[in-house]
Scaffold this active site. Sequence first.
Site: not given
Length: 256
Positions: A142, A239
């Site tokens: 990520e 998130e």
Amino acid sequence: MPKFSANLSMLYQEHTFLDRLTAAAADGFKGVEYLGPYDERPDDIAKALSDTGLTQVLFNLPSGDWAGGERGIGGLPGREAEFADGVDRAIIYATALGCKQVNCLAGIAPEGREHAHEAVLVENLKMAADRLGEAGIRLLLEPINTRDIPGFLVTGTDQFLRIADRVDSPNLWLQYDFYHMQIMQGDLIRTFQTLQDRISHVQIADNPGRHEPGTGEINHPWLFGALDRLDYTGWVGAEYRPAAGTSEGLEWMKGT
């Protein structure tokens, strides 16, 4: 309509960890994700997943001393053995929870040491991609913005591609967080479409503030429609930090 996963490291903070699964299911989420499951017993989480009917979508490899400021150890020299042990531990949890993908956080690199840290990251990813692949688990990497985490090693999709070329494994995938990439490079959907065959998971939060969709500049209804038009079948991880309570701020999901 996208499949939404609740990130329990940010949402439902008024509940204990296992009770967050119950709350997420009650609000209509179909999956859950979080930084890591390692403070709980695998059997306890597995039972909570079974009781709620939720899918375990994602969690991170062990990320070092989070309370002490570490944000992953994938690229930290001298921590290779700890990283390898973390891969083995993640496989145990992922197998118990039916989780098919785990994310690697590369960590923070001191200024001027980025190349050395990236070299360590590449070798660690080669090992992790092989081990996880043997267990039927995808390895994700990520990119994260440097406003929230100054000095983070992996910060954009071009860097991901460069690292992936060096790792040269079919089991290294991109975790594409629209919030982080809005800050670092923008052009969200065009980039997503270009890299769609490399993307295994996406996450959302609005910018600025990292709150729920509808609180900032990202046009999430259009984004969700674009994901549908592009036939994205993976999960969309929520998130974000709720501006108020988690349940109270879910109008964005009810309208999809």
